[in-house]
Design an enzyme around this catalytic site. Structure first.
Site, PDB file in Angstrom:
ATOM      1  N   CYS A   1       5.865  30.235  51.502  1.00 11.75           N
ATOM      2  CA  CYS A   1       5.349  30.738  50.223  1.00 11.75           C
ATOM      3  C   CYS A   1       4.638  29.644  49.446  1.00 11.75           C
ATOM      4  CB  CYS A   1       6.502  31.281  49.395  1.00 11.75           C
ATOM      5  SG  CYS A   1       7.514  32.412  50.351  1.00 11.75           S
TER       6      CYS A   1
ATOM      7  N   LYS B   1       1.313  36.745  41.193  1.00 15.01           N
ATOM      8  CA  LYS B   1       2.237  36.284  42.240  1.00 15.01           C
ATOM      9  C   LYS B   1       1.814  34.917  42.806  1.00 15.01           C
ATOM     10  CE  LYS B   1       4.862  35.799  45.683  1.00 15.01           C
ATOM     11  NZ  LYS B   1       6.279  35.749  45.785  1.00 15.01           N
TER      12      LYS B   1
HETATM   13  N1  SAJ Z   1      11.248  21.880  46.587  1.00 14.73           N
HETATM   14  C1  SAJ Z   1      11.132  20.571  46.152  1.00 14.73           C
HETATM   15  N2  SAJ Z   1      11.547  20.274  44.882  1.00 14.73           N
HETATM   16  C2  SAJ Z   1      12.060  21.213  44.042  1.00 14.73           C
HETATM   17  C3  SAJ Z   1      12.150  22.542  44.495  1.00 14.73           C
HETATM   18  C4  SAJ Z   1      11.728  22.857  45.767  1.00 14.73           C
HETATM   19  O1  SAJ Z   1      10.684  19.682  46.875  1.00 14.73           O
HETATM   20  O2  SAJ Z   1      12.437  20.863  42.920  1.00 14.73           O
HETATM   21  C5  SAJ Z   1      10.805  22.223  47.942  1.00 14.73           C
HETATM   22  C6  SAJ Z   1      11.915  22.880  48.790  1.00 14.73           C
HETATM   23  O3  SAJ Z   1      12.756  21.931  49.368  1.00 14.73           O
HETATM   24  C7  SAJ Z   1      11.107  23.672  49.796  1.00 14.73           C
HETATM   25  C8  SAJ Z   1       9.875  24.087  48.983  1.00 14.73           C
HETATM   26  O4  SAJ Z   1       9.819  23.234  47.864  1.00 14.73           O
HETATM   27  O5  SAJ Z   1      10.678  22.865  50.874  1.00 14.73           O
HETATM   28  C9  SAJ Z   1       9.881  25.528  48.517  1.00 14.73           C
HETATM   29  O6  SAJ Z   1      11.184  25.903  48.125  1.00 14.73           O
HETATM   30  P1  SAJ Z   1      11.512  26.707  46.797  1.00 14.73           P
HETATM   31  O7  SAJ Z   1      12.978  26.843  46.713  1.00 14.73           O
HETATM   32  O8  SAJ Z   1      10.822  26.102  45.639  1.00 14.73           O
HETATM   33  O9  SAJ Z   1      10.773  28.114  46.998  1.00 14.73           O
HETATM   34  P2  SAJ Z   1      10.737  29.206  48.174  1.00 14.73           P
HETATM   35  O10 SAJ Z   1       9.497  28.942  48.984  1.00 14.73           O
HETATM   36  O11 SAJ Z   1      12.019  29.315  48.891  1.00 14.73           O
HETATM   37  O12 SAJ Z   1      10.539  30.556  47.304  1.00 14.73           O
HETATM   38  C10 SAJ Z   1       9.426  30.657  46.442  1.00 14.73           C
HETATM   39  C11 SAJ Z   1       9.910  31.136  45.061  1.00 14.73           C
HETATM   40  N3  SAJ Z   1       8.834  31.029  44.096  1.00 14.73           N
HETATM   41  C12 SAJ Z   1       8.993  30.458  42.888  1.00 14.73           C
HETATM   42  O13 SAJ Z   1      10.030  29.981  42.530  1.00 14.73           O
HETATM   43  C13 SAJ Z   1       7.819  30.456  41.977  1.00 14.73           C
HETATM   44  C14 SAJ Z   1      10.418  32.572  45.165  1.00 14.73           C
HETATM   45  O14 SAJ Z   1      10.751  33.077  43.879  1.00 14.73           O
HETATM   46  C15 SAJ Z   1       9.347  33.471  45.800  1.00 14.73           C
HETATM   47  O15 SAJ Z   1       9.819  34.800  45.953  1.00 14.73           O
HETATM   48  C16 SAJ Z   1       9.018  32.910  47.174  1.00 14.73           C
HETATM   49  O16 SAJ Z   1       8.508  31.571  47.002  1.00 14.73           O
HETATM   50  C17 SAJ Z   1       7.985  33.802  47.824  1.00 14.73           C
HETATM   51  O17 SAJ Z   1       8.361  34.584  48.721  1.00 14.73           O
HETATM   52  O18 SAJ Z   1       6.826  33.784  47.418  1.00 14.73           O
END
Ligand code: SAJ
Length: 406
Positions: A255, A201
């Site tokens: 996360c 995870k």
């Molecule tokens: N972000 C970027 N660039 C991207 C993608 C995201 O800058 O290309 C930023 C977002 O704007 C945000 C942050 O990253 O600030 C995190 O957002 P996210 O959409 O990547 O992820 P979370 O935190 O909403 O959810 C993640 C997910 N993990 C993965 O994709 C590996 C989700 O599947 C998990 O369940 C969740 O963490 C968790 O609860 O752990």
């Protein structure tokens, strides 16, 4: 009956989903206000499809209470904050939930921890608590770890369609619990040991953090020589084995910006790459601040109150502001600039920062520079309203030729 402990961003949708498929569910949370709201028939946060799922679960008899229930299956989805100083996980809520379960559970009950925990937490803390209470793990209670993987913004779809992991000591118990999750999870359910479930995870979120850090570093490189980072990533991603994520104003949420620290905290000598990625992502709000300053200088705007920040949540179309890049930006701004910057977010209905507007048009009327920090659909559909502003678009959603980018 399944008793779900903790009805936050993960516990609530999970409880509703299990109830939707006809299993008797009782959701427990110590927060009386939250339980009252749920019992009044209202959901407690915004998420696509949550209200509809809530109605289905209510029709199937889901109940919400502050009391733990005597039963044979528990799912723990309580918060696991991390301690900023030590970068370690604080397992107090998990441990306290386990303790309360032990007070009441049936003999042989399964305790499934869904909350994200740092690798080794179950061995180091949870087993200890159970054994100290005189319970024999594997006889009196069974321990499992089934980390959640759903992404805010698409949780309901992902609950049904993402593969899952179940970590357990005993393969027979793991199979039983797999049966429970199969009620709603249509994808593969992988059974493994508890330590591998914990580690995989945290590895998943760390992988994403590193990939985003790479995109953010590319954005900085491209900025210095006037290259278009989005075009470069778009082209590079045409390669069948390249899949770079998007740069942005920072990485927020509870996360991705937290879990890599568990590895850095536990293995400080072995985590150069992970630590560097964290530092790059944490540096992005400061990079945005630099871009705001450049733009103010270029347009001869000296008054920070002419700058408006769009977006307070950690990402698009959610109402969660935890660790949000905008909050990080504001923290850094206080060091360097006078107060006065204006803020608006259509998802944040309570006032949580100074100069926060509740009405988009009032907000726009006050500003000359608009900094887009979050790509909510709301702004994508309201591009006509922002025409004429000087725009810094950190999410690459704005199509105007003269919009400044990261
Ligand atoms: N972000 C970027 N660039 C991207 C993608 C995201 O800058 O290309 C930023 C977002 O704007 C945000 C942050 O990253 O600030 C995190 O957002 P996210 O959409 O990547 O992820 P979370 O935190 O909403 O959810 C993640 C997910 N993990 C993965 O994709 C590996 C989700 O599947 C998990 O369940 C969740 O963490 C968790 O609860 O752990």
């Amino acid at each position: 009956m399944i008793n779900i402990i903790g009805l936050g961003y993960i516990g609530l949708p999970t409880a509703l989903m299990i109830a939707k498929y006809g299993v008797k569910v009782v959701g427990t949370d110590y927060n009386i206000e939250l339980i009252t709201t749920l019992n009044e028939g209202k959901v407690t946060f915004e998420e696509k499809g949550l209200k509809e799922l809530f109605q289905e679960a209510i029709a199937n008899g889901i109940e919400f209470t502050t009391e733990y229930q005597k039963t044979h299956t528990y799912i723990i989805a309580v918060p696991t904050p991390y301690l900023k100083e030590s970068k370690k996980l604080d397992s107090k809520y998990v441990v306290s939930a386990v303790n309360s379960i032990l007070d009441i559970c049936e003999k042989g009950a399964a305790i499934i921890i869904e909350s994200t925990i740092s690798p080794g937490t179950i061995d180091k803390y949870v087993r200890l608590v159970i054994e100290e209470r005189g319970f024999v793990i594997g006889e009196d209670v069974h321990l499992l770890h089934a980390p959640e993987r759903i992404i805010p913004g698409n949780m309901i779809f992902e609950l049904e369609n993402n593969s899952r992991t179940i970590g357990a000591d005993n393969p027979e118990i793991a199979e039983k619990i797999k049966g429970l999750y199969s009620h709603f999870c249509k994808a593969e359910i992988v059974i493994t040991d508890i330590r591998s479930a914990e580690m995989s995870k945290v590895v998943e979120n760390t992988y994403r953090d590193i990939n985003i850090a790479f995109a953010n570093e590319l954005a900085k490189i491209c900025r210095t020589d006037k290259m278009n980072v989005y075009e470069i990533i778009r082209i590079a991603n045409k390669h069948p084995r390249v899949d770079i994520l998007q740069p942005g104003p920072g990485v927020g949420g509870h996360c991705i910006s937290v879990d890599p620290w568990f590895l850095v905290g536990d293995y400080p000598d072995l985590t150069n790459l992970i630590l560097t990625a964290r530092k790059i992502n944490d540096s992005m709000p400061r990079h945005v601040l630099g871009r705001i300053r450049d733009i103010m200088r270029k347009h001869d705007i000296k008054d920070i109150s002419k700058v408006g920040i769009y977006g307070l949540t950690y990402k698009e179309n959610v109402d969660d502001t935890r660790e949000s890049p905008t909050l990080q930006l504001l923290e850094r701004m206080d060091e360097h600039l006078a107060f006065g910057v204006k803020i608006f977010d259509p998802f944040v209905k309570k006032r949580i920062v100074d100069h926060q507007f509740m009405n988009f048009e009032d907000f726009l009327n006050e500003i000359e520079i608009l900094v887009i920090m979050v790509g909510h659909d709301h702004i994508k559909y309201n591009m006509n309203l922002i025409k004429g502003k000087i725009i810094l678009d950190t999410k690459n959603i704005c199509t105007f030729d003269d919009a400044y980018k990261l």
